[in-house]
Design a protein around this motif. Structure first.
Motif, PDB file in Angstrom:
ATOM      1  N   ALA A  84      34.918  17.053  29.837  1.00 24.31           N
ATOM      2  CA  ALA A  84      33.643  17.321  28.299  1.00 24.31           C
ATOM      3  C   ALA A  84      33.962  16.294  27.105  1.00 24.31           C
ATOM      4  N   ASN A  85      35.266  16.872  26.672  1.00 28.67           N
ATOM      5  CA  ASN A  85      35.445  16.124  25.436  1.00 28.67           C
ATOM      6  C   ASN A  85      34.936  14.482  26.015  1.00 28.67           C
ATOM      7  N   ASP A  86      35.230  13.325  26.645  1.00 26.35           N
ATOM      8  CA  ASP A  86      34.586  12.501  26.817  1.00 26.35           C
ATOM      9  C   ASP A  86      33.204  11.911  26.272  1.00 26.35           C
ATOM     10  N   LEU A  87      32.680  12.735  26.305  1.00 28.25           N
ATOM     11  CA  LEU A  87      31.180  12.991  26.554  1.00 28.25           C
ATOM     12  C   LEU A  87      30.337  13.465  24.731  1.00 28.25           C
ATOM     13  N   SER A  88      31.656  14.017  24.055  1.00 32.30           N
ATOM     14  CA  SER A  88      31.312  13.937  22.143  1.00 32.30           C
ATOM     15  C   SER A  88      31.751  13.306  21.990  1.00 32.30           C
ATOM     16  N   PHE A  89      31.301  13.205  20.546  1.00 34.34           N
ATOM     17  CA  PHE A  89      30.564  12.504  19.387  1.00 34.34           C
ATOM     18  C   PHE A  89      32.020  12.618  18.409  1.00 34.34           C
ATOM     19  N   ASN A  90      31.942  11.758  17.584  1.00 33.01           N
ATOM     20  CA  ASN A  90      32.742  11.586  16.688  1.00 33.01           C
ATOM     21  C   ASN A  90      31.967  11.929  15.127  1.00 33.01           C
ATOM     22  N   PRO A  91      32.749  12.164  13.976  1.00 31.16           N
ATOM     23  CA  PRO A  91      31.470  12.234  12.996  1.00 31.16           C
ATOM     24  C   PRO A  91      31.015  11.306  12.673  1.00 31.16           C
ATOM     25  N   ASP A  92      31.554  10.179  12.915  1.00 31.41           N
ATOM     26  CA  ASP A  92      30.536   8.795  12.430  1.00 31.41           C
ATOM     27  C   ASP A  92      29.480   8.776  13.570  1.00 31.41           C
ATOM     28  N   GLY A  93      29.365   9.928  14.518  1.00 30.01           N
ATOM     29  CA  GLY A  93      27.894   9.496  15.214  1.00 30.01           C
ATOM     30  C   GLY A  93      29.173   8.368  16.491  1.00 30.01           C
ATOM     31  N   SER A  94      29.531   7.959  16.699  1.00 27.58           N
ATOM     32  CA  SER A  94      29.902   7.397  18.156  1.00 27.58           C
ATOM     33  C   SER A  94      30.116   7.858  18.571  1.00 27.58           C
ATOM     34  N   ALA A  95      30.424   8.009  20.332  1.00 32.22           N
ATOM     35  CA  ALA A  95      30.773   8.320  21.072  1.00 32.22           C
ATOM     36  C   ALA A  95      32.674   8.253  21.070  1.00 32.22           C
ATOM     37  N   ARG A 133      27.759  -2.792  20.994  1.00 34.03           N
ATOM     38  CA  ARG A 133      27.504  -2.404  20.221  1.00 34.03           C
ATOM     39  C   ARG A 133      26.145  -1.152  20.167  1.00 34.03           C
ATOM     40  N   LEU A 134      27.033  -0.660  21.668  1.00 35.17           N
ATOM     41  CA  LEU A 134      26.642   0.722  21.274  1.00 35.17           C
ATOM     42  C   LEU A 134      27.189   1.889  21.070  1.00 35.17           C
ATOM     43  N   GLN A 135      27.962   1.595  20.676  1.00 39.69           N
ATOM     44  CA  GLN A 135      28.420   2.094  19.059  1.00 39.69           C
ATOM     45  C   GLN A 135      27.826   2.347  18.328  1.00 39.69           C
ATOM     46  N   GLU A 136      27.565   0.808  17.597  1.00 43.18           N
ATOM     47  CA  GLU A 136      27.225   0.138  16.476  1.00 43.18           C
ATOM     48  C   GLU A 136      25.888   1.181  16.279  1.00 43.18           C
ATOM     49  N   ILE A 137      24.999   1.375  17.587  1.00 40.58           N
ATOM     50  CA  ILE A 137      23.660   1.594  17.066  1.00 40.58           C
ATOM     51  C   ILE A 137      24.044   3.318  17.344  1.00 40.58           C
ATOM     52  N   LEU A 138      25.043   3.738  17.868  1.00 32.53           N
ATOM     53  CA  LEU A 138      24.644   5.027  17.639  1.00 32.53           C
ATOM     54  C   LEU A 138      25.397   5.442  16.138  1.00 32.53           C
ATOM     55  N   ARG A 139      26.083   5.156  15.827  1.00 42.63           N
ATOM     56  CA  ARG A 139      26.969   5.136  14.213  1.00 42.63           C
ATOM     57  C   ARG A 139      25.320   4.924  13.316  1.00 42.63           C
ATOM     58  N   LEU A 140      24.653   3.826  13.591  1.00 37.21           N
ATOM     59  CA  LEU A 140      23.428   3.888  12.249  1.00 37.21           C
ATOM     60  C   LEU A 140      21.684   4.858  13.271  1.00 37.21           C
ATOM     61  N   ARG A 141      21.943   5.414  14.059  1.00 38.66           N
ATOM     62  CA  ARG A 141      20.698   6.253  14.223  1.00 38.66           C
ATOM     63  C   ARG A 141      21.492   8.053  13.670  1.00 38.66           C
ATOM     64  N   HIS A 142      22.921   7.830  13.660  1.00 32.97           N
ATOM     65  CA  HIS A 142      23.624   8.908  13.200  1.00 32.97           C
ATOM     66  C   HIS A 142      23.256   8.814  11.860  1.00 32.97           C
ATOM     67  N   ARG A 143      23.339   7.890  11.534  1.00 33.36           N
ATOM     68  CA  ARG A 143      23.522   7.690   9.192  1.00 33.36           C
ATOM     69  C   ARG A 143      22.078   7.871   9.288  1.00 33.36           C
ATOM     70  N   GLN A 144      20.789   7.040  10.108  1.00 30.51           N
ATOM     71  CA  GLN A 144      19.261   7.050   9.950  1.00 30.51           C
ATOM     72  C   GLN A 144      18.872   8.987   9.862  1.00 30.51           C
ATOM     73  N   LYS A 145      19.420   9.748  10.726  1.00 29.58           N
ATOM     74  CA  LYS A 145      19.457  11.121  10.571  1.00 29.58           C
ATOM     75  C   LYS A 145      19.773  11.386  10.059  1.00 29.58           C
ATOM     76  N   ASP A 146      20.889  11.257   8.971  1.00 26.53           N
ATOM     77  CA  ASP A 146      21.632  11.948   7.856  1.00 26.53           C
ATOM     78  C   ASP A 146      20.755  11.966   6.552  1.00 26.53           C
ATOM     79  N   GLU A 147      20.520  10.655   6.719  1.00 26.41           N
ATOM     80  CA  GLU A 147      19.153  10.034   5.757  1.00 26.41           C
ATOM     81  C   GLU A 147      18.196  11.027   5.653  1.00 26.41           C
ATOM     82  N   TYR A 148      17.889  10.794   6.698  1.00 27.80           N
ATOM     83  CA  TYR A 148      16.280  11.567   6.610  1.00 27.80           C
ATOM     84  C   TYR A 148      16.285  12.724   6.697  1.00 27.80           C
ATOM     85  N   ARG A 149      17.427  13.783   7.213  1.00 31.41           N
ATOM     86  CA  ARG A 149      17.786  14.831   6.696  1.00 31.41           C
ATOM     87  C   ARG A 149      17.742  15.452   5.356  1.00 31.41           C
ATOM     88  N   ARG A 150      18.456  14.622   4.287  1.00 33.59           N
ATOM     89  CA  ARG A 150      18.640  14.649   3.202  1.00 33.59           C
ATOM     90  C   ARG A 150      17.167  14.512   2.112  1.00 33.59           C
TER      91      ARG A 150
END
Length: 212
Positions: A84-95, A133-150
């Motif tokens: 299950a830990n393999d399918l979790s996310f880091n604080p920056d949004g990456s897998a 590339r996958l990790q970059e996009i996951l981080r970007l989506r995480h930043r976008q969601k944080d910015e949207y939430r703010r």
């Protein structure tokens, strides 16, 4: 019967095949159509990899069904061995384990179909072979969601500054509803990665009393 095959580069192919056709023969047809060697093809049906000797009818493939073709790699078996830990996310949004995460999402054809509709760039990265590339996009989506939430929190604070304004109250109601949707999305990503890309729309019945 006719079947539809979606490839990693978003090609949609329609094949006219016999129900008793083997998976290997379907791959041979796809090799002609896509130039991807048969040995490097991985076909998925209902989230599960199908093997060469198996026949379409035995797999339950029917007229107008959808299969997905991805490049061969670790395979579905590798994904199933992840914790299950393999399918979790880091604080920056990456897998935490991008390979396990990628294979887990690949195996669910319904989920991939939703991703191609909602976020084709992320879908392409999941079907591709570049984990960076996958990790970059996951981080970007995480930043976008944080910015949207703010932004939404700031807008909500401004709206509450004048709670008796009718238009402000309508915006407050919409903001509260959206906040619930966003929180549900975040919870799904963090605690239920198998529900990735499936957003449950939350609606709150509310009566607004206006004082004059």
């Amino acid at each position: 019967m006719k079947i539809t095959v979606m490839t990693a580069d978003e090609q949609i192919l329609t094949l006219d095949v016999d129900p008793n056709e083997s998976v290997e023969n379907v791959k041979a047809l796809l090799e002609v159509e896509t130039s991807v060697p048969l040995q490097k093809q991985q076909l998925l049906f209902n989230g599960k990899e199908v093997r060469n000797p198996e026949k379409l009818s035995a797999l339950g493939v029917k007229d107008d069904d959808l299969l997905m073709m991805v490049s061969g790699g670790g395979g579905a078996a590798a994904a199933s061995s992840g914790s299950a830990n393999d399918l979790s996310f880091n604080p920056d949004g990456s897998a935490v384990n991008p390979s396990a995460f990628q294979q887990h999402i690949r195996r669910d054809s319904n989920m991939m179909g939703q991703l191609f509709q909602s976020d084709p760039e992320l879908a392409q990265a999941i079907l591709g072979n570049d984990l960076n590339r996958l990790q970059e996009i996951l981080r970007l989506r995480h930043r976008q969601k944080d910015e949207y939430r703010r932004q939404k929190e700031e807008e909500l604070a401004l709206l509450y500054a004048d709670p008796f304004d009718v238009e402000a109250q309508k915006k407050i109601e919409a903001a509260i509803r959206q906040k619930g949707i966003d929180e549900n999305w975040e919870a799904a990503l963090e605690h239920n990665p198998e529900a990735f890309a499936r957003v449950v729309m939350l609606y709150v019945d509310m009566e607004v009393m206006v004082s004059h």
